[in-house]
Design a protein around this motif. Structure first.
Motif, PDB file in Angstrom:
ATOM      1  N   PHE A 126      38.692  33.547  47.451  1.00 27.89           N
ATOM      2  CA  PHE A 126      40.045  33.490  46.688  1.00 27.89           C
ATOM      3  C   PHE A 126      40.825  34.657  47.059  1.00 27.89           C
ATOM      4  O   PHE A 126      40.465  35.863  46.657  1.00 27.89           O
ATOM      5  CB  PHE A 126      39.753  33.550  45.069  1.00 27.89           C
ATOM      6  N   GLN A 176      34.261  37.142  41.237  1.00 29.35           N
ATOM      7  CA  GLN A 176      34.449  36.045  40.243  1.00 29.35           C
ATOM      8  C   GLN A 176      33.977  36.334  38.863  1.00 29.35           C
ATOM      9  O   GLN A 176      32.771  37.263  38.699  1.00 29.35           O
ATOM     10  CB  GLN A 176      33.433  34.767  40.759  1.00 29.35           C
ATOM     11  N   ALA A 194      39.051  38.153  45.818  1.00 28.46           N
ATOM     12  CA  ALA A 194      38.924  38.465  44.305  1.00 28.46           C
ATOM     13  C   ALA A 194      37.389  38.238  44.211  1.00 28.46           C
ATOM     14  O   ALA A 194      36.685  37.734  44.834  1.00 28.46           O
ATOM     15  CB  ALA A 194      39.505  37.339  43.438  1.00 28.46           C
ATOM     16  N   CYS A 242      43.565  37.476  46.538  1.00 28.95           N
ATOM     17  CA  CYS A 242      44.211  37.843  45.424  1.00 28.95           C
ATOM     18  C   CYS A 242      45.923  37.909  45.741  1.00 28.95           C
ATOM     19  O   CYS A 242      46.630  38.254  46.612  1.00 28.95           O
ATOM     20  CB  CYS A 242      44.011  39.465  45.115  1.00 28.95           C
ATOM     21  N   TRP A 276      39.309  34.859  38.378  1.00 26.42           N
ATOM     22  CA  TRP A 276      38.991  35.584  39.585  1.00 26.42           C
ATOM     23  C   TRP A 276      39.631  36.986  39.286  1.00 26.42           C
ATOM     24  O   TRP A 276      40.540  37.036  38.475  1.00 26.42           O
ATOM     25  CB  TRP A 276      40.063  35.256  40.788  1.00 26.42           C
ATOM     26  N   HIS A 328      40.638  30.388  37.549  1.00 23.86           N
ATOM     27  CA  HIS A 328      39.763  29.799  38.517  1.00 23.86           C
ATOM     28  C   HIS A 328      40.112  28.295  39.001  1.00 23.86           C
ATOM     29  O   HIS A 328      40.846  27.818  37.901  1.00 23.86           O
ATOM     30  CB  HIS A 328      38.548  29.921  37.919  1.00 23.86           C
ATOM     31  N   CYS A 384      40.847  40.578  40.544  1.00 22.83           N
ATOM     32  CA  CYS A 384      41.601  41.203  41.687  1.00 22.83           C
ATOM     33  C   CYS A 384      41.363  42.791  41.599  1.00 22.83           C
ATOM     34  O   CYS A 384      41.828  43.219  40.524  1.00 22.83           O
ATOM     35  CB  CYS A 384      42.895  40.834  41.955  1.00 22.83           C
TER      36      CYS A 384
END
Length: 537
Positions: free
Chosen positions: A27, A57, A55, A29, A46, A38, A48
């Motif tokens: 993912f 988790q 990102a 950011c 997520w 999410h 950042c």
């Protein structure tokens, strides 16, 4: 050295990159820092970090789910998401109400929260009135009546359960209204203490811990019919008190115990647990030989519930201080219920009998007006201790909200009356310079042990030498972290007060039990609510 440094950075970046790929997808950011929802589960989010494009988790613990609007993990409700097998309900057509208590309750037993919906929503984990156990269970027959494709669907089973729950709530609400309408407002000559009075739950109660308090008042009356002024001929103990400047039942001061209530706000964890055990040492006892007790107004964040359970086993009262510890002065009743009752259930899920969680304090003492007090009243809480009150001469005793608040009230104050609901006012403590504070850690205080002990003692004497109104000592345990002079000052005050021979350190709940049953000093050795606690867990 330079090459080695670059190698370390490269290895670190590679580990981070592989870690992200190992989760199945990446993912990117959208912002430089913060949290983002999410794409596959509402229990995940997520995170950042500054200086990274991808990102990591994060997981919402304790059954919380991620709220896109507030960008934090919060109490689960349908404003945030719907669920099916722990997958976010973005594409589900299921229409759920604004507050989903059966679903929220199902999160508690399984704190790993891996497949709550498929656990069957066992009824012993949900908020429910007495007698609901068999009604809320989903039978095999009902499951067989569902379409074949939906029989194993958590959503379908949940909708069936929720529908029944809503119907039950309508029936119980209608029954309560009918009971209230049958009751007429008693005249001056009516007997207040009727035979239907029941004893409030205690720490030795055998009441099922899965059932919330169902307080039965001696006189049930609609809120609008409550007295507009203190009428002592109608407002009588055990469930009504308004004569705030006088000792209950007219006891003389010499026969009245001086109650001291030591309370702490916020979390319990490794930073304050040892300090709390030192202050409430087992060898620091009341006159009946039982260890002194206090009240912890517990909030969820940073709390170690194993330590909470240990305090509870030692006889201390655990009260609710909300889940998120946010200023909720303008919140509606639903949010107040989620915050206060939700925290009570979280505490119950971690080893505290639900029937012993009877009080609350609002975060930041930001009271929420009728939304907050009606929530407490309708959900069976015994008391609130959030309203600051001025110092009076003599000091004020706790009172019930059958009548108007007997002192000035600032902020979002209640306009209606709530019979049988107690308020334990936050009577101001005077610090240096004559400045009054509802919690003594907000005042300017001496930093030497002797000077701080004197402050505690001088404020105590305003109660002890007059009408013996309970002396409330409230603070945040963090104020004592690493401050041995402060810790010693509180311990010295406690030891000095206990030597007087008529001072008792008890929890707020125990103090209110005495007010409901005013007992002279000479009979306190056998006063049941003040005996050594053996809570059922």
């Amino acid at each position: 050295m330079l090459k080695a440094g670059r190698s370390c950075v490269s290895i670190t970046s590679l580990i981070f990159f592989v870690g992200v790929l190992g989760r199945g997808h990446r993912f990117k950011c959208p912002t430089s820092s913060g949290t983002v929802s999410h794409d596959s589960s509402y229990r995940l989010n997520w995170i950042c970090h500054n200086g990274t494009n991808w990102a990591t988790q994060g997981t919402c613990d304790f059954g919380y789910i991620y709220n896109d609007r507030t960008r934090i993990c919060e109490w689960p409700n349908a404003d945030i998401a719907t669920f099916a097998n722990d997958v976010a309900g973005r594409n589900l057509s299921t229409a759920l109400p604004a507050t989903v208590w059966p679903l929220a309750g199902a999160f508690f037993k399984d704190q790993e929260a891996k497949s709550q919906a498929d656990k069957g929503f066992t009824p012993d984990n949900r908020i429910k009135p007495a007698g609901a156990e068999t009604i809320l269970a989903i039978s095999d027959k009902e499951t067989s009546e569902l379409p074949i494709k939906d029989r194993n669907s958590s959503v379908s089973r949940y909708e069936l359960l929720l529908s029944r729950w809503q119907n039950l709530r309508k029936v119980w609400k209608l029954k309560k209204v009918m009971e209230l309408n049958k009751e007429t407002t008693p005249s001056v000559h009516d007997t207040v203490n009727k035979t239907e009075t029941t004893t409030l739950p205690s720490q030795t109660s055998s009441t099922s811990s899965a059932i919330p308090l169902q307080r039965i008042r001696p006189t049930r009356k609609p809120l609008v019919d409550a007295d507009s002024n203190c009428n002592k001929s109608r407002c009588k103990l055990p469930d009504c008190y308004c004569d705030v400047l006088n000792i209950p039942n007219g006891l003389p001061p010499k026969k009245t115990p001086q109650i001291v209530m030591v309370t702490w706000d916020d979390s319990v964890n490794g930073g304050n647990f040892e300090f709390l055990k030192r202050v409430f040492a087992r060898n620091r006892t009341n006159l009946n030989g039982c260890p002194i007790t206090g009240t912890v107004f517990l909030s969820h964040k940073w709390t170690d519930y194993k330590m909470v359970q240990e305090l509870y086993k030692r006889g201390h009262e655990i009260a609710s201080h909300s889940l998120s510890h946010t200023d909720c002065a303008k919140c509606n009743e639903t949010i107040w219920r989620n915050e206060i009752l939700g925290q009570a259930l979280m505490v119950h899920a971690n080893g505290v009998n639900r029937s012993d969680i009877v009080g609350m304090r609002a975060p930041f003492l930001a009271i929420g007006g009728d939304a907050m007090f009606h929530m407490l009243w309708s959900n069976g809480f015994l008391y609130d201790s959030s309203i600051p009150s001025p110092q009076t001469d003599p000091p004020m005793w706790p009172y019930t909200l059958d009548n108007p608040i007997p002192h000035s009230c600032y902020g979002t104050c209640p306009k209606y009356r709530y019979p049988g609901l107690w308020e334990v006012p936050m009577t101001g403590v005077v610090g240096l310079g004559g400045i009054k504070c509802s919690m003594y850690d907000a005042c300017v205080m001496p930093e030497d042990t002797e000077g701080l002990t004197k402050i505690f003692w001088d404020n105590f004497l305003k109660h002890y030498s007059t009408n013996r109104a309970p002396y409330l000592l409230s603070a945040h345990a963090a104020w004592f972290w690493g401050k041995w002079n402060r810790q010693n000052a509180l311990s010295n005050f406690m030891d000095k007060a206990l030597k007087l021979g008529d001072v008792w350190f008890v929890s707020i709940y125990q103090a209110l039990k005495w007010m409901q049953q005013p007992t002279p000093l000479e009979n306190l050795y056998s006063f049941q609510p003040w005996q050594c606690a053996k809570p059922e867990i």
